[in-house]
Design a protein around this motif. Structure first.
Motif, PDB file in Angstrom:
ATOM      1  N   THR A   1     -18.649  -1.255  -3.831  1.00  0.00           N
ATOM      2  CA  THR A   1     -20.110  -1.343  -3.737  1.00  0.00           C
ATOM      3  C   THR A   1     -20.557  -1.468  -2.287  1.00  0.00           C
ATOM      4  O   THR A   1     -21.720  -1.750  -2.009  1.00  0.00           O
ATOM      5  CB  THR A   1     -20.652  -2.535  -4.554  1.00  0.00           C
ATOM      6  OG1 THR A   1     -20.033  -3.751  -4.114  1.00  0.00           O
ATOM      7  CG2 THR A   1     -20.398  -2.322  -6.044  1.00  0.00           C
ATOM      8  N   ALA A   2     -19.642  -1.233  -1.350  1.00  0.00           N
ATOM      9  CA  ALA A   2     -19.949  -1.298   0.082  1.00  0.00           C
ATOM     10  C   ALA A   2     -19.782   0.062   0.760  1.00  0.00           C
ATOM     11  O   ALA A   2     -19.767   0.138   1.990  1.00  0.00           O
ATOM     12  CB  ALA A   2     -19.049  -2.327   0.763  1.00  0.00           C
ATOM     13  N   ASP A   3     -19.666   1.130  -0.040  1.00  0.00           N
ATOM     14  CA  ASP A   3     -19.496   2.491   0.495  1.00  0.00           C
ATOM     15  C   ASP A   3     -18.330   2.554   1.481  1.00  0.00           C
ATOM     16  O   ASP A   3     -18.417   3.171   2.540  1.00  0.00           O
ATOM     17  CB  ASP A   3     -20.793   2.972   1.158  1.00  0.00           C
ATOM     18  CG  ASP A   3     -20.800   4.496   1.376  1.00  0.00           C
ATOM     19  OD1 ASP A   3     -20.108   5.204   0.610  1.00  0.00           O
ATOM     20  OD2 ASP A   3     -21.479   4.956   2.306  1.00  0.00           O
ATOM     21  N   ASN A   4     -17.229   1.923   1.095  1.00  0.00           N
ATOM     22  CA  ASN A   4     -16.069   1.817   1.966  1.00  0.00           C
ATOM     23  C   ASN A   4     -14.811   2.132   1.160  1.00  0.00           C
ATOM     24  O   ASN A   4     -14.087   1.225   0.750  1.00  0.00           O
ATOM     25  CB  ASN A   4     -15.999   0.393   2.539  1.00  0.00           C
ATOM     26  CG  ASN A   4     -14.802   0.185   3.442  1.00  0.00           C
ATOM     27  OD1 ASN A   4     -14.320   1.111   4.089  1.00  0.00           O
ATOM     28  ND2 ASN A   4     -14.299  -1.053   3.479  1.00  0.00           N
ATOM     29  N   PRO A   5     -14.520   3.408   0.890  1.00  0.00           N
ATOM     30  CA  PRO A   5     -13.391   3.755   0.015  1.00  0.00           C
ATOM     31  C   PRO A   5     -12.077   3.146   0.493  1.00  0.00           C
ATOM     32  O   PRO A   5     -11.784   3.144   1.688  1.00  0.00           O
ATOM     33  CB  PRO A   5     -13.344   5.281   0.083  1.00  0.00           C
ATOM     34  CG  PRO A   5     -14.701   5.697   0.523  1.00  0.00           C
ATOM     35  CD  PRO A   5     -15.205   4.604   1.407  1.00  0.00           C
ATOM     36  N   PHE A   6     -11.311   2.647  -0.462  1.00  0.00           N
ATOM     37  CA  PHE A   6     -10.017   2.048  -0.135  1.00  0.00           C
ATOM     38  C   PHE A   6      -8.993   3.112   0.244  1.00  0.00           C
ATOM     39  O   PHE A   6      -8.049   2.837   0.989  1.00  0.00           O
ATOM     40  CB  PHE A   6      -9.517   1.234  -1.336  1.00  0.00           C
ATOM     41  CG  PHE A   6      -8.164   0.614  -1.143  1.00  0.00           C
ATOM     42  CD1 PHE A   6      -7.978  -0.409  -0.232  1.00  0.00           C
ATOM     43  CD2 PHE A   6      -7.062   1.062  -1.867  1.00  0.00           C
ATOM     44  CE1 PHE A   6      -6.727  -0.979  -0.043  1.00  0.00           C
ATOM     45  CE2 PHE A   6      -5.810   0.499  -1.686  1.00  0.00           C
ATOM     46  CZ  PHE A   6      -5.644  -0.524  -0.770  1.00  0.00           C
ATOM     47  N   TYR A   7      -9.162   4.330  -0.272  1.00  0.00           N
ATOM     48  CA  TYR A   7      -8.244   5.412   0.039  1.00  0.00           C
ATOM     49  C   TYR A   7      -9.020   6.727   0.105  1.00  0.00           C
ATOM     50  O   TYR A   7     -10.188   6.799  -0.314  1.00  0.00           O
ATOM     51  CB  TYR A   7      -7.127   5.503  -1.002  1.00  0.00           C
ATOM     52  CG  TYR A   7      -7.590   5.933  -2.385  1.00  0.00           C
ATOM     53  CD1 TYR A   7      -7.518   7.258  -2.793  1.00  0.00           C
ATOM     54  CD2 TYR A   7      -8.106   5.005  -3.283  1.00  0.00           C
ATOM     55  CE1 TYR A   7      -7.946   7.646  -4.061  1.00  0.00           C
ATOM     56  CE2 TYR A   7      -8.528   5.383  -4.540  1.00  0.00           C
ATOM     57  CZ  TYR A   7      -8.448   6.700  -4.922  1.00  0.00           C
ATOM     58  OH  TYR A   7      -8.892   7.081  -6.174  1.00  0.00           O
ATOM     59  N   ASP A   8      -8.370   7.765   0.623  1.00  0.00           N
ATOM     60  CA  ASP A   8      -9.000   9.078   0.784  1.00  0.00           C
ATOM     61  C   ASP A   8      -8.494  10.022  -0.297  1.00  0.00           C
ATOM     62  O   ASP A   8      -7.343  10.461  -0.240  1.00  0.00           O
ATOM     63  CB  ASP A   8      -8.675   9.632   2.167  1.00  0.00           C
ATOM     64  CG  ASP A   8      -9.215  11.045   2.375  1.00  0.00           C
ATOM     65  OD1 ASP A   8     -10.078  11.478   1.574  1.00  0.00           O
ATOM     66  OD2 ASP A   8      -8.774  11.697   3.342  1.00  0.00           O
ATOM     67  N   PRO A   9      -9.328  10.363  -1.280  1.00  0.00           N
ATOM     68  CA  PRO A   9      -8.876  11.301  -2.316  1.00  0.00           C
ATOM     69  C   PRO A   9      -8.488  12.662  -1.745  1.00  0.00           C
ATOM     70  O   PRO A   9      -7.662  13.367  -2.334  1.00  0.00           O
ATOM     71  CB  PRO A   9     -10.099  11.424  -3.237  1.00  0.00           C
ATOM     72  CG  PRO A   9     -10.926  10.215  -2.954  1.00  0.00           C
ATOM     73  CD  PRO A   9     -10.704   9.900  -1.512  1.00  0.00           C
ATOM     74  N   GLY A  10      -9.062  13.030  -0.603  1.00  0.00           N
ATOM     75  CA  GLY A  10      -8.739  14.309   0.007  1.00  0.00           C
ATOM     76  C   GLY A  10      -7.309  14.406   0.490  1.00  0.00           C
ATOM     77  O   GLY A  10      -6.822  15.512   0.771  1.00  0.00           O
ATOM     78  N   ALA A  11      -6.619  13.276   0.588  1.00  0.00           N
ATOM     79  CA  ALA A  11      -5.221  13.275   1.023  1.00  0.00           C
ATOM     80  C   ALA A  11      -4.250  13.433  -0.139  1.00  0.00           C
ATOM     81  O   ALA A  11      -3.044  13.517   0.086  1.00  0.00           O
ATOM     82  CB  ALA A  11      -4.913  11.989   1.788  1.00  0.00           C
ATOM     83  N   ILE A  12      -4.748  13.480  -1.359  1.00  0.00           N
ATOM     84  CA  ILE A  12      -3.881  13.607  -2.542  1.00  0.00           C
ATOM     85  C   ILE A  12      -3.541  15.074  -2.739  1.00  0.00           C
ATOM     86  O   ILE A  12      -4.433  15.905  -2.938  1.00  0.00           O
ATOM     87  CB  ILE A  12      -4.567  13.018  -3.781  1.00  0.00           C
ATOM     88  CG1 ILE A  12      -4.770  11.503  -3.586  1.00  0.00           C
ATOM     89  CG2 ILE A  12      -3.757  13.307  -5.042  1.00  0.00           C
ATOM     90  CD1 ILE A  12      -5.577  10.845  -4.679  1.00  0.00           C
ATOM     91  N   ALA A  13      -2.258  15.389  -2.704  1.00  0.00           N
ATOM     92  CA  ALA A  13      -1.833  16.786  -2.675  1.00  0.00           C
ATOM     93  C   ALA A  13      -1.077  17.212  -3.923  1.00  0.00           C
ATOM     94  O   ALA A  13      -0.281  18.147  -3.876  1.00  0.00           O
ATOM     95  CB  ALA A  13      -0.972  17.031  -1.436  1.00  0.00           C
ATOM     96  N   CYS A  14      -1.308  16.548  -5.036  1.00  0.00           N
ATOM     97  CA  CYS A  14      -0.668  16.915  -6.300  1.00  0.00           C
ATOM     98  C   CYS A  14      -1.745  17.245  -7.326  1.00  0.00           C
ATOM     99  O   CYS A  14      -2.922  16.920  -7.134  1.00  0.00           O
ATOM    100  CB  CYS A  14       0.212  15.774  -6.807  1.00  0.00           C
ATOM    101  SG  CYS A  14      -0.721  14.265  -7.192  1.00  0.00           S
TER     102      CYS A  14
END
Length: 331
Positions: free
Chosen positions: A250-263
């Protein structure tokens, strides 16, 4: 490592409970494993490792047998060597020392960052034990945070990724965070949780959402995961996941980057999910820019707990169908 083995009510399924070394010397991680007794061989493509959500452990989310089978049973019957992980503080894994004191005496324990370390230790153990180099991964709710973060940093270890009702960015408050100071852990009553569970559905559908008898079976299984809870008919749940909501989701601060998922990725949402709304799941889906292929499936007439509801078979079919695919859909 300790191990308990038994054969389930289906003579073809072997069930094991393992306690393995965690990332620190004083941490033990609990794993549940189910597979067919005559599974011909172990392989990356047929191995699935699952991660629970913010409140309930893997046994109570993935391995409660209703209508004759649990989700893990169904996956095992489909030919998968399926594992479920408890992060520290949950189920059969080690409890942080602060969880043996009053909640207000400690700061929130077991954030996503800690749980990712525990999950990584479990995946490494499974790969060594099965002599494989990668696995399929499924995470539910907060567990999808763990699964997504792991996949974004260790793509070579992931065959396919499944995110069930995945926690993601929200511009609105989320139900898991009631506000106020956070202690080390929360005291949760499964019986009280039932009202929130059914309350997500329209009023006319609340009774039939969970078939008769299923809730009682689930409640008993949930309570069994924490026999040392200091209050009757409750479990303890680490508050780290609620802190994650405040710091990240709820702080607009993603814990990880979905764009780095390569599967390849499957995102599974539910029509009546008010904990992870469809707009949240869709925003996550759009950001999976590096996935070779991806799919977003919404199960109708289901809530955040869709894996334990009357329409659960639709979710099971979507998961197994995605895992069974051996090539990317034609472009």
């Amino acid at each position: 490592m300790t191990m308990i083995k038994n054969v389930s009510s289906s003579p073809r399924i072997v069930s094991e409970s393992r306690l393995i070394a965690g990332p620190e010397s004083d941490v033990k991680i609990h794993l549940i494993n189910k597979r067919l007794a005559d599974l011909p061989r172990f392989s990356a493509e047929r191995t699935l490792v699952m991660m629970h959500g913010a409140t309930f452990s893997s046994a109570s989310l993935f391995d409660v047998a209703v209508a004759g089978a649990s989700f893990m049973d169904v996956l095992a019957q489909a030919g998968y060597d399926v594992w479920a992980v408890d992060a520290r503080g949950y189920g059969g894994s080690s409890r942080p020392p602060d969880m043996s004191r009053a909640p207000e005496e400690g700061a929130p324990v077991v954030t996503a960052r800690t749980a990712v370390q525990d999950f990584a230790a479990a995946v490494d153990f499974i790969c060594r034990d099965r002599e494989i180099v990668s696995v399929n991964v499924l995470g539910m709710s907060w567990g999808a945070t763990i699964a997504g973060a792991f996949a974004s940093a260790a793509s070579a270890k992931i065959e396919k990724l499944i995110l069930v009702t995945p926690l993601w960015l929200s511009k609105e408050p989320l139900r898991i965070d009631a506000g106020g100071p956070l202690g080390a852990y929360r005291i949760v009553s499964p019986r009280a949780f039932e009202a929130a569970w059914r309350g997500a559905a329209p009023e006319h559908a609340r009774h039939d959402l969970i078939p008769d008898g299923w809730f009682e079976i689930w409640e008993k299984a949930a309570l069994a995961t924490d026999p040392d809870s200091p209050h009757p008919d409750t479990i303890r749940a680490p508050s780290g996941a609620v802190q994650d909501v405040r710091v990240h989701w709820t702080a607009d601060n993603p814990f990880y980057d979905p764009g780095a998922i390569a599967c390849p990725v499957l995102v599974l949402a539910a029509e009546w999910d008010v904990d992870v709304r469809f707009d949240m799941a869709h925003d996550l889906f759009v950001r999976l820019a590096s996935a070779p292929y991806k799919r977003l499936v919404e199960i109708g007439q289901g809530t955040h707990m869709v894996l334990m509801e009357r329409n659960r078979q639709q979710a099971f079919d979507a998961v197994i169908g995605f895992l069974n695919e051996r090539v990317a859909p034609a472009s």
